[in-house]
Design a protein around this motif. Structure first.
Motif, PDB file in Angstrom:
ATOM      1  N   MET A 173       0.841  -1.214   0.000  1.00 24.22           N
ATOM      2  CA  MET A 173       0.000   0.000   0.000  1.00 24.22           C
ATOM      3  C   MET A 173       0.866   1.250   0.000  1.00 24.22           C
ATOM      4  O   MET A 173       1.805   1.366   0.770  1.00 24.22           O
ATOM      5  N   THR A 174       0.560   2.198  -0.880  1.00 27.72           N
ATOM      6  CA  THR A 174       1.345   3.428  -0.890  1.00 27.72           C
ATOM      7  C   THR A 174       0.543   4.642  -0.430  1.00 27.72           C
ATOM      8  O   THR A 174       1.127   5.678  -0.153  1.00 27.72           O
ATOM      9  N   GLN A 175      -0.763   4.519  -0.368  1.00 23.95           N
ATOM     10  CA  GLN A 175      -1.595   5.628   0.117  1.00 23.95           C
ATOM     11  C   GLN A 175      -2.831   5.059   0.793  1.00 23.95           C
ATOM     12  O   GLN A 175      -3.293   3.989   0.428  1.00 23.95           O
ATOM     13  N   LEU A 176      -3.387   5.801   1.722  1.00 25.79           N
ATOM     14  CA  LEU A 176      -4.704   5.430   2.244  1.00 25.79           C
ATOM     15  C   LEU A 176      -5.771   5.784   1.205  1.00 25.79           C
ATOM     16  O   LEU A 176      -5.659   6.788   0.502  1.00 25.79           O
ATOM     17  N   ALA A 185     -10.597   5.414   4.181  1.00 22.41           N
ATOM     18  CA  ALA A 185      -9.688   5.472   5.331  1.00 22.41           C
ATOM     19  C   ALA A 185      -9.408   6.918   5.733  1.00 22.41           C
ATOM     20  O   ALA A 185      -9.403   7.262   6.921  1.00 22.41           O
ATOM     21  N   LEU A 186      -9.179   7.785   4.751  1.00 21.66           N
ATOM     22  CA  LEU A 186      -8.943   9.204   5.056  1.00 21.66           C
ATOM     23  C   LEU A 186     -10.180   9.832   5.695  1.00 21.66           C
ATOM     24  O   LEU A 186     -10.063  10.667   6.603  1.00 21.66           O
ATOM     25  N   ASP A 187     -11.363   9.414   5.233  1.00 25.41           N
ATOM     26  CA  ASP A 187     -12.600   9.904   5.865  1.00 25.41           C
ATOM     27  C   ASP A 187     -12.647   9.484   7.333  1.00 25.41           C
ATOM     28  O   ASP A 187     -13.013  10.281   8.201  1.00 25.41           O
ATOM     29  N   LEU A 188     -12.292   8.222   7.596  1.00 26.10           N
ATOM     30  CA  LEU A 188     -12.411   7.686   8.963  1.00 26.10           C
ATOM     31  C   LEU A 188     -11.543   8.453   9.954  1.00 26.10           C
ATOM     32  O   LEU A 188     -11.980   8.782  11.056  1.00 26.10           O
ATOM     33  N   ASP A 199      -4.770  19.877   3.884  1.00 25.64           N
ATOM     34  CA  ASP A 199      -6.242  19.809   3.870  1.00 25.64           C
ATOM     35  C   ASP A 199      -6.769  18.637   4.710  1.00 25.64           C
ATOM     36  O   ASP A 199      -7.885  18.714   5.233  1.00 25.64           O
ATOM     37  N   LEU A 200      -5.994  17.571   4.840  1.00 25.63           N
ATOM     38  CA  LEU A 200      -6.355  16.487   5.769  1.00 25.63           C
ATOM     39  C   LEU A 200      -6.047  16.901   7.208  1.00 25.63           C
ATOM     40  O   LEU A 200      -6.881  16.760   8.108  1.00 25.63           O
ATOM     41  N   ALA A 201      -4.835  17.386   7.433  1.00 24.79           N
ATOM     42  CA  ALA A 201      -4.394  17.695   8.800  1.00 24.79           C
ATOM     43  C   ALA A 201      -5.289  18.732   9.464  1.00 24.79           C
ATOM     44  O   ALA A 201      -5.544  18.665  10.679  1.00 24.79           O
ATOM     45  N   ARG A 202      -5.768  19.681   8.683  1.00 26.67           N
ATOM     46  CA  ARG A 202      -6.559  20.768   9.291  1.00 26.67           C
ATOM     47  C   ARG A 202      -7.877  20.280   9.867  1.00 26.67           C
ATOM     48  O   ARG A 202      -8.509  20.988  10.651  1.00 26.67           O
ATOM     49  N   MET A 203      -8.317  19.075   9.478  1.00 28.35           N
ATOM     50  CA  MET A 203      -9.571  18.545   9.999  1.00 28.35           C
ATOM     51  C   MET A 203      -9.426  18.005  11.422  1.00 28.35           C
ATOM     52  O   MET A 203     -10.423  17.763  12.101  1.00 28.35           O
ATOM     53  N   ALA A 259       0.631  13.285   5.877  1.00 28.21           N
ATOM     54  CA  ALA A 259       1.632  13.127   4.816  1.00 28.21           C
ATOM     55  C   ALA A 259       1.920  11.648   4.584  1.00 28.21           C
ATOM     56  O   ALA A 259       1.965  11.179   3.433  1.00 28.21           O
ATOM     57  N   ARG A 260       2.079  10.892   5.660  1.00 30.88           N
ATOM     58  CA  ARG A 260       2.285   9.451   5.503  1.00 30.88           C
ATOM     59  C   ARG A 260       1.083   8.783   4.837  1.00 30.88           C
ATOM     60  O   ARG A 260       1.244   7.850   4.049  1.00 30.88           O
ATOM     61  N   SER A 261      -0.110   9.243   5.160  1.00 31.34           N
ATOM     62  CA  SER A 261      -1.317   8.688   4.540  1.00 31.34           C
ATOM     63  C   SER A 261      -1.305   8.843   3.028  1.00 31.34           C
ATOM     64  O   SER A 261      -1.938   8.069   2.319  1.00 31.34           O
TER      65      SER A 261
END
Lengths: 195, 195
Positions: free
Chosen positions: A1-4, A8-11, B37-41, B135-137
């Motif tokens: 896996m290289t990205q969620l 998964a990002l929603d969760l 944009d992910l982190a800010r949530m 970032a890892r995601s």
């Protein structure tokens, strides 16, 4: 896996919310342990790992905890399946000879109270954030709070130790029907720039 | 989705590592924006969002940055596709009337320097941790560091503002062949207890 993927990002980021009301669904100790076992893998400066946690669960522990809570945080915290008291050990450097590959690491901190305090606060806070996202990764919901009396928590839970409280976080399965509308977030251009 | 699967947990927690050597593979600006944009949530106290970030990318920005870096952090930082300077805005409360549902929120902070400082440091650090995991995601690797001269960074990048630097973090695609062995982590029972 290289990205969620998007679900998964929603969760863990986009759909995750701070909860104030809890479903009647228990949180097994084993799940708290799993969340810590994920969170502890996150990076800290010189692998210093200053975070210490008390999970408040029992009636007796809640009774010790209640007088330290602000009025607005009391009912939801008493009702939560568990509350993490995220603390920081100001003697974290005593573990460095076992935790870090450079044998000099202890001497970067010992006897330097300002460096100790900044390092403990910053890194214990990083670890608490890892814990929140780890808990969400396991399907749990969180309700982090800083509205409480740190000195009272320290004397009730950390008396006679080098540990100080940082912030607290209710943990359970939140009631999605009782969420506030989400507050807005700062756009990239309001918070960041690329040079 | 109710939980992340094992490959996702490996990507952001268990297999993720702090990197010091970077593959020759660019990081588009769009990816830095997506990570923010992910982190800010992620949650912050009263939605205060004090984190501010400068992404150091250009030759000119690296030249300003270099004199602030410790010797051990210089080469890897100059070689990184991007370095985030994670800062905190000590006037974060000016945005609260737009960011938080309680119109009183600004008054909880304005004119209270100790509360401002603690709140900014704690919450900007939480947000930086969310950024690292975001970032890892997205498949990026991180190399966070606190070995630098905060005052020099502040005068090079934040002069005349209410923003102070917190810590810094290289961002790119790490070279897995050049990782150190992983340092150990504290067990649950060494760092946590359930009461």
């Amino acid at each position: 896996m290289t990205q969620l993927d998007d679900t998964a990002l929603d969760l863990i980021f986009r759909q995750a919310r701070t909860h104030n009301y809890w479903l009647d669904k228990g949180v097994p100790d084993a799940l708290l342990r799993r969340a810590y076992d994920l969170a502890r893998m996150g990076p800290t400066s010189a692998n210093c790992q200053p975070m210490r946690v008390v999970f408040v669960r029992s009636k007796e522990a809640k009774a010790k905890f209640a007088p330290a809570l602000s009025q607005g945080n009391l009912a939801k915290t008493m009702a939560a399946p568990a509350t993490a008291i995220f603390g920081m050990d100001l003697e974290f450097y005593e573990a460095l000879p076992r935790m870090f590959h450079d044998p000099e690491a202890r001497s970067w901190f010992a006897g330097k109270p300002k460096v100790i305090e900044t390092t403990a606060f910053r890194n214990a806070t990083l670890q608490a954030a890892y814990f929140i996202l780890a808990a969400r990764s396991l399907g749990l919901d969180c309700g982090p709070m800083s509205g409480f009396d740190n000195a009272k928590v320290d004397s009730a839970f950390f008396a006679g130790t080098s540990i100080k409280s940082n912030f607290i976080c209710n943990i359970g399965y939140g009631d999605p029907a009782r969420l506030h509308p989400r507050n807005p977030r700062l756009d990239f251009d309001a918070a960041c720039r690329i040079e």
